[in-house]
Design a protein around this motif. Sequence first.
Motif, short mmCIF file in Angstrom:
data_model
loop_
_atom_site.label_atom_id
_atom_site.label_comp_id
_atom_site.label_asym_id
_atom_site.label_seq_id
_atom_site.Cartn_x
_atom_site.Cartn_y
_atom_site.Cartn_z
N PRO A 42 27.20 -7.27 58.60
CA PRO A 42 26.46 -7.14 57.16
C PRO A 42 27.40 -8.03 56.11
CG PRO A 42 26.51 -5.03 57.91
CD PRO A 42 27.30 -5.82 58.91
N ALA A 43 26.67 -8.72 55.28
CA ALA A 43 27.20 -9.30 54.28
C ALA A 43 28.10 -8.69 53.45
CB ALA A 43 25.96 -10.22 53.66
N VAL A 44 29.16 -9.01 53.00
CA VAL A 44 30.05 -8.70 52.18
C VAL A 44 30.23 -9.16 50.85
CG1 VAL A 44 32.79 -7.78 52.09
CG2 VAL A 44 31.47 -7.62 54.13
N GLU A 45 30.22 -8.48 49.79
CA GLU A 45 30.28 -9.00 48.47
C GLU A 45 31.67 -8.61 47.93
OE1 GLU A 45 28.23 -8.23 44.17
OE2 GLU A 45 27.36 -7.52 45.97
N ARG A 46 32.40 -9.58 46.87
CA ARG A 46 33.63 -9.21 46.33
C ARG A 46 33.34 -9.05 44.85
NH1 ARG A 46 38.67 -13.23 46.48
NH2 ARG A 46 38.13 -13.46 48.63
N LEU A 47 33.95 -7.99 44.47
CA LEU A 47 33.69 -7.35 43.23
C LEU A 47 35.42 -7.12 42.70
CD1 LEU A 47 31.23 -4.52 43.45
CD2 LEU A 47 30.77 -6.79 42.69
N PRO A 48 35.38 -7.25 41.25
CA PRO A 48 36.61 -6.90 40.58
C PRO A 48 36.92 -5.35 40.73
CG PRO A 48 35.03 -7.95 39.09
CD PRO A 48 34.15 -7.67 40.21
N ALA A 49 38.19 -4.98 40.78
CA ALA A 49 38.62 -3.66 41.18
C ALA A 49 38.04 -2.50 40.30
CB ALA A 49 40.20 -3.60 41.04
N ALA A 50 37.66 -2.99 38.95
CA ALA A 50 37.16 -2.16 38.03
C ALA A 50 35.97 -1.94 37.80
CB ALA A 50 38.03 -2.53 36.50
N HIS A 51 34.92 -2.72 38.57
CA HIS A 51 33.65 -2.61 38.70
C HIS A 51 32.85 -1.40 38.42
CE1 HIS A 51 29.56 -3.97 39.29
NE2 HIS A 51 30.00 -5.05 39.11
N PRO A 52 32.03 -1.03 37.70
CA PRO A 52 31.44 0.16 37.46
C PRO A 52 30.89 0.62 38.81
CG PRO A 52 30.35 -1.58 36.08
CD PRO A 52 31.77 -2.09 36.67
N ASP A 53 30.23 -0.24 39.79
CA ASP A 53 29.52 0.09 40.97
C ASP A 53 30.48 0.87 41.86
OD1 ASP A 53 27.36 -1.10 40.12
OD2 ASP A 53 27.36 -2.62 41.31
N LEU A 54 31.78 0.58 41.78
CA LEU A 54 32.89 1.26 42.52
C LEU A 54 33.03 2.76 42.09
CD1 LEU A 54 35.65 -1.24 42.86
CD2 LEU A 54 33.59 -0.98 44.60
N ARG A 55 32.86 3.05 40.75
CA ARG A 55 33.09 4.44 40.21
C ARG A 55 31.72 5.15 40.66
NH1 ARG A 55 36.67 1.63 39.21
NH2 ARG A 55 36.89 2.59 41.59
N SER A 56 30.54 4.66 40.46
CA SER A 56 29.27 5.02 41.37
C SER A 56 29.47 5.28 42.68
CB SER A 56 28.19 4.14 40.97
OG SER A 56 27.80 3.80 39.85
N LEU A 57 30.03 4.61 43.44
CA LEU A 57 30.17 5.04 44.79
C LEU A 57 31.24 6.12 44.86
CD1 LEU A 57 30.32 4.55 47.98
CD2 LEU A 57 32.14 2.95 47.51
N ASP A 58 32.41 6.27 43.96
CA ASP A 58 33.15 7.48 44.10
C ASP A 58 32.40 8.76 43.85
OD1 ASP A 58 35.43 6.22 44.56
OD2 ASP A 58 36.04 5.89 42.30
N GLN A 59 31.47 8.68 43.05
CA GLN A 59 30.59 9.89 42.46
C GLN A 59 29.82 10.39 43.55
OE1 GLN A 59 28.61 8.86 39.01
NE2 GLN A 59 30.36 8.87 37.56
N ALA A 60 29.12 9.17 44.31
CA ALA A 60 28.35 9.51 45.39
C ALA A 60 29.19 10.25 46.58
CB ALA A 60 27.83 8.38 45.99
N ALA A 61 30.43 9.93 46.74
CA ALA A 61 31.06 10.32 47.90
C ALA A 61 31.70 11.63 47.74
CB ALA A 61 32.36 9.29 48.18
N GLY A 62 31.92 12.33 46.34
CA GLY A 62 32.41 13.52 45.93
C GLY A 62 33.98 13.18 45.61
N GLN A 63 34.46 14.28 44.94
CA GLN A 63 35.84 14.37 44.52
C GLN A 63 36.77 14.03 45.71
OE1 GLN A 63 36.60 17.59 41.86
NE2 GLN A 63 38.71 16.76 41.48
N GLU A 64 36.61 14.89 46.62
CA GLU A 64 37.83 15.12 47.55
C GLU A 64 37.86 13.50 48.23
OE1 GLU A 64 38.86 17.50 51.66
OE2 GLU A 64 37.16 17.94 50.40
N ASP A 65 36.70 13.16 49.00
CA ASP A 65 36.67 11.87 49.78
C ASP A 65 36.89 10.71 48.59
OD1 ASP A 65 35.93 13.22 51.83
OD2 ASP A 65 33.83 12.53 51.84
N ALA A 66 36.71 10.62 47.62
CA ALA A 66 37.05 9.48 46.45
C ALA A 66 38.62 9.76 46.35
CB ALA A 66 36.20 9.72 45.35
N GLY A 67 38.95 10.74 46.07
CA GLY A 67 40.48 11.02 45.85
C GLY A 67 41.36 10.63 46.85
N GLU A 68 41.02 10.73 48.34
CA GLU A 68 41.58 10.42 49.22
C GLU A 68 41.67 8.87 49.61
OE1 GLU A 68 43.65 11.40 53.00
OE2 GLU A 68 42.90 12.68 51.60
#
Length: 261
Positions: free
Chosen positions: A121-147
Amino acid sequence: MSIDPLLVRARGLWEDLARVPVSFAPPGGANVVVSPESGLCPAGWAGVVVLGGSAIVTAPSEGAAGIVRDALGKLQVQAVTDGAWDGTLIQEALPVSRMLGPATLAYASPAGFRPVGSDAPAVERLPAAHPDLRSLDQAAGQEDAGEAALDEITSPAFVVRAQGRVVSAAGYQTWPRGTAHISVLTAPEARGRGLARVTASAAVSHALAVGLLPQWRARPAASRRVAAALGFRELGFQLSIEIEIAETGAGPLDETRHLLR
């Protein structure tokens, strides 16, 4: 006999992180040093890193170091480096309050790296601080995001989207000795489709292109399988031990994040 260059680089990293002069013991041995500021473990804990069948151990005080050395004297040293720190033997030999890990340490060389194919699948590059990454953290849950600790990466983030939403991402945090500590996270509903391998492959390719040593630290078996598929070699493990002695001075600990700080 020649020494594996991948092992040499990995050991150099952890010797630096010990923050006091120390080197890995001869095969089957363990060198114990006092280092209150050790980067092998949380503050006030003992840190153990085993690479290539030998170990370094940091302790927060002379008292803790003595306890560890006494325990090593009672155990077969080869058993320690083979993984006794992971089981009941060490808990019987030491007054252990808590343990974090063990986490497997694996590394990739340019020659050993196996990137995904062109049909991935196609891979997109984002800045490290992009808000879409924080949305992924929320979807994954605190434990997995923290790991995964995607919020700590210093590289760009490499992501795969589904229906416009980031469902897998990877990047790395630059560590000492030119090391790239890889972070990977996939949303729960997107797991089992090989996306972690796709995004991690992009992050590892980026790290190798700038001369860094990719490091993969993992506890879950699924994460270790992804690393192995990309050509990472498991060289050892990391473990943190809280010894039951006074005046550690350690505060509350976020166990999902603090395998190393």
